[in-house]
Design an enzyme around this catalytic site. Structure first.
Site, PDB file in Angstrom:
ATOM      1  N   GLU A 154      -6.126   7.253  -0.138  1.00  0.00           N
ATOM      2  CA  GLU A 154      -5.935   5.939   0.695  1.00  0.00           C
ATOM      3  C   GLU A 154      -4.675   5.324   0.199  1.00  0.00           C
ATOM      4  O   GLU A 154      -4.478   5.152  -0.989  1.00  0.00           O
ATOM      5  CB  GLU A 154      -7.058   5.099   0.323  1.00  0.00           C
ATOM      6  CG  GLU A 154      -7.168   3.960   1.117  1.00  0.00           C
ATOM      7  CD  GLU A 154      -7.068   3.802   2.574  1.00  0.00           C
ATOM      8  OE1 GLU A 154      -7.790   4.537   2.942  1.00  0.00           O
ATOM      9  OE2 GLU A 154      -6.083   2.944   3.109  1.00  0.00           O
ATOM     10  N   CYS A 269      -3.610  -1.240  -9.176  1.00  0.00           N
ATOM     11  CA  CYS A 269      -3.268   0.137  -9.063  1.00  0.00           C
ATOM     12  C   CYS A 269      -1.840   0.736  -9.609  1.00  0.00           C
ATOM     13  O   CYS A 269      -1.988   1.535 -10.258  1.00  0.00           O
ATOM     14  CB  CYS A 269      -3.026   0.387  -7.168  1.00  0.00           C
ATOM     15  SG  CYS A 269      -4.462  -0.301  -6.488  1.00  0.00           S
TER      16      CYS A 269
HETATM   17  C1  UGA Z   1       0.133  -0.479  -3.922  1.00  0.00           C
HETATM   18  C2  UGA Z   1       0.485   0.574  -2.881  1.00  0.00           C
HETATM   19  O1  UGA Z   1       1.703  -0.174  -2.447  1.00  0.00           O
HETATM   20  C3  UGA Z   1      -0.472   1.081  -1.896  1.00  0.00           C
HETATM   21  O2  UGA Z   1       0.207   1.999  -1.004  1.00  0.00           O
HETATM   22  C4  UGA Z   1      -1.508   1.865  -2.478  1.00  0.00           C
HETATM   23  O3  UGA Z   1      -2.700   2.093  -1.536  1.00  0.00           O
HETATM   24  C5  UGA Z   1      -2.118   0.692  -3.609  1.00  0.00           C
HETATM   25  O4  UGA Z   1      -1.222   0.351  -4.325  1.00  0.00           O
HETATM   26  C6  UGA Z   1      -3.239   1.587  -4.009  1.00  0.00           C
HETATM   27  O5  UGA Z   1      -3.066   2.469  -4.997  1.00  0.00           O
HETATM   28  O6  UGA Z   1      -4.478   1.280  -3.877  1.00  0.00           O
HETATM   29  P1  UGA Z   1      -0.783  -2.969  -3.876  1.00  0.00           P
HETATM   30  O7  UGA Z   1      -1.338  -2.588  -5.449  1.00  0.00           O
HETATM   31  O8  UGA Z   1      -1.955  -3.655  -3.003  1.00  0.00           O
HETATM   32  O9  UGA Z   1      -0.535  -1.523  -3.309  1.00  0.00           O
HETATM   33  O10 UGA Z   1       0.348  -3.777  -4.118  1.00  0.00           O
HETATM   34  P2  UGA Z   1       1.854  -3.593  -3.519  1.00  0.00           P
HETATM   35  O11 UGA Z   1       2.241  -4.305  -2.610  1.00  0.00           O
HETATM   36  O12 UGA Z   1       2.362  -2.226  -3.903  1.00  0.00           O
HETATM   37  O13 UGA Z   1       2.588  -4.433  -4.872  1.00  0.00           O
HETATM   38  C7  UGA Z   1       2.580  -4.132  -6.080  1.00  0.00           C
HETATM   39  C8  UGA Z   1       2.974  -5.141  -7.278  1.00  0.00           C
HETATM   40  O14 UGA Z   1       4.523  -4.799  -6.853  1.00  0.00           O
HETATM   41  C9  UGA Z   1       2.992  -6.583  -6.826  1.00  0.00           C
HETATM   42  O15 UGA Z   1       2.845  -7.113  -8.168  1.00  0.00           O
HETATM   43  C10 UGA Z   1       4.219  -7.199  -6.139  1.00  0.00           C
HETATM   44  O16 UGA Z   1       4.617  -8.345  -6.679  1.00  0.00           O
HETATM   45  C11 UGA Z   1       5.005  -6.189  -7.019  1.00  0.00           C
HETATM   46  N1  UGA Z   1       6.440  -5.885  -5.971  1.00  0.00           N
HETATM   47  C12 UGA Z   1       6.525  -5.529  -4.980  1.00  0.00           C
HETATM   48  C13 UGA Z   1       7.675  -6.410  -6.840  1.00  0.00           C
HETATM   49  O17 UGA Z   1       7.774  -6.780  -7.825  1.00  0.00           O
HETATM   50  N2  UGA Z   1       8.728  -6.108  -6.024  1.00  0.00           N
HETATM   51  C14 UGA Z   1       8.948  -5.495  -4.797  1.00  0.00           C
HETATM   52  O18 UGA Z   1       9.921  -5.470  -4.127  1.00  0.00           O
HETATM   53  C15 UGA Z   1       7.610  -5.072  -4.254  1.00  0.00           C
END
Ligand code: UGA
Length: 443
Positions: A154, A269
């Site tokens: 997923e 994650c």
């Molecule tokens: C992540 C993946 O993006 C999903 O595709 C995956 O399904 C999911 O893990 C999982 O394995 O279940 P998620 O944990 O919801 O999703 O969050 P993200 O949107 O990926 O963000 C992760 C972290 O990275 C957040 O703390 C966000 O603030 C940080 N981030 C994101 C940054 O610091 N910089 C960015 O440019 C983008």
């Protein structure tokens, strides 16, 4: 065609998948060992915050296509297709993933399968797990060879879970190399709606499907740590990482997404997945291949320390200073505080002697359970009142839209750290704020 489906696990993944399958027209039963969760979901209430999901759950609890139970035998009786969407957190005290919840579902459900059934694993697992579970299922299921396993990772993001579930950018299916046919046919029926819309459908072997998932998350984590490493160099050289990211992001091969420098990644994650990936590579004797992920993790953790050091410098010693931390969730549109950079920074500031006032639009209650010694307030202005420093730690829209003059009227000192580089910096500077971004030395 409507299928009878069960979904084991009703967390972010399972609850969204269950509701999503009902939306596709299937009849769904969600299974969880937690009676409290099941009771709430059965009333159409969610135990966590996810935009759009309560509406979808309620819609299908009302339509009768979605129900919840703690009783696995109800699922075994009712459904011919079972999804496993339980958690695989980091093991206590080590990097490896704890797959005991996935194993527990197989051990519970397997012996109840006395007619042909297909099980799809959706949880993120170390490579090699699916094959082991497939062998085990054949051993313990009365229907034996008629029980099939597929691995169907997923990719949903919290905050966009409903959209990502209903309109995924790809569907990946890992099948047993020796018995591939049936699982693919069942998946094609379950996901017919998406396949009709030409969603890419990639069928591969178990190991590849397991690796696709962790590789995707490792790549995203690496991209974030890459820009955060560059942010460190920007800080040392007087450059601006946002302009730099905009400039390199125009190259289609690079792309601007996930080049947001700031406090780095957290959540349930990315951090645990890169650690579990390293642990598994080590077991496979290829630890060197993923050595760079250690550095990815290291860069990520350094950003949090950097924010605390910056805060200490700005207020001239944290002891006794009042700091407003805006944000506790690991990212906006979520109440998830697992490995949250925002909460980590807030807690460390407190341990260093600061009075910390936290406001998060959704995550205050979860944060208070982990860090009960911080002060939580219901409004960003209340958090900032009397503060010597404001830190924006999660880029909620409410914070991005704050009016610099209004906030300035309530603080003790107009100093702000934009931990997510999400504010219009010049507006804050023009309003008389001392503004510090991440990787933006010049401001
Ligand atoms: C992540 C993946 O993006 C999903 O595709 C995956 O399904 C999911 O893990 C999982 O394995 O279940 P998620 O944990 O919801 O999703 O969050 P993200 O949107 O990926 O963000 C992760 C972290 O990275 C957040 O703390 C966000 O603030 C940080 N981030 C994101 C940054 O610091 N910089 C960015 O440019 C983008």
């Amino acid at each position: 065609m409507s299928e009878r489906i069960s979904v084991f696990g009703t967390g972010y993944l399972g609850a969204t998948h269950a509701a999503g399958m009902a939306e596709l027209g299937h009849e769904v039963v969600g299974v969880d060992i937690d009676p409290e969760k099941v009771a709430r979901l059965s009333r159409g209430e969610l135990p966590f915050y996810e935009p759009g999901l309560p509406e979808l759950v309620r819609k299908h609890v009302d339509s009768g296509r979605l129900r919840f139970t703690t009783d696995a035998s109800v699922a075994a009786e009712f459904a011919d297709v079972h999804f496993v969407g339980v958690g695989t957190p980091q093991k206590q005290g080590e990097y490896a993933a704890d797959v005991s919840q996935v194993e527990a579902v197989i051990e519970t459900l397997g012996p109840m399968l006395d007619r042909p059934a297909t099980i799809f694993g959706k949880s993120t697992v170390p490579v090699g797990t699916a094959q082991r579970l497939a062998d085990r299922l054949r051993e313990i299921a009365p229907a034996g060879e008629d029980v099939y396993l597929g691995w169907n990772p997923e990719f949903l993001r919290e905050g966009f879970a409903v959209e990502d579930t209903l309109r995924p950018d790809r569907i990946v299916l890992g099948v047993d190399r020796d018995r591939p046919g049936t699982v693919e046919e069942v998946a094609r029926r379950v996901y017919a709606d998406m396949l009709d819309r030409d969603t890419p459908f990639l069928v591969t072997d178990f190991a590849t499907s397991e690796l696709v998932k962790v590789s995707a998350n490792a790549f995203l984590a690496t991209k974030i740590s890459f820009i955060n490493a560059i942010a460190e160099v920007c800080e040392a050289s007087g450059a601006d990482v946002r302009d730099l990211a905009d400039a390199i992001g125009h190259d289609e091969r690079i792309g601007r997404k996930f080049l947001g420098a700031g406090l780095g990644f957290g959540g349930g994650c990315l951090p645990k997945d890169i650690r579990a990936f390293m642990a598994r590579a080590s077991e496979l004797g290829v630890d060197q291949a993923l050595m760079f992920l250690r550095e990815v993790d290291g860069v990520n953790m350094r950003r949090r320390e950097h924010a605390v050091t910056l805060a200490d410098d700005l207020v001239g010693g944290l002891s006794g200073a009042t700091v407003a931390v805006l944000g506790a969730a690991f990212k906006p549109n979520s109440d998830d505080i697992r490995d949250s950079p925002a909460l980590d920074v807030a807690g460390t500031l407190h341990l260093r002697g600061a009075q910390v006032r936290v406001h998060d639009p959704e995550a205050n209650a979860n944060a208070a359970r982990v860090w009960p010694t911080l002060t939580y307030v219901d409004d960003p202005i209340e958090a900032c009142t009397g503060a010597d420093l404001v830190i924006v730690a999660t880029e909620w829209k409410q914070f991005r839209d704050l009016d610099p003059a209004t906030v300035k009227a309530v603080v003790n000192e107009a100093r702000i750290i934009d931990g997510r580089n999400c504010l219009p910096a010049q507006e804050w500077i023009n309003a008389g704020w001392q503004y510090r971004g991440m990787g933006r030395h010049s401001q």
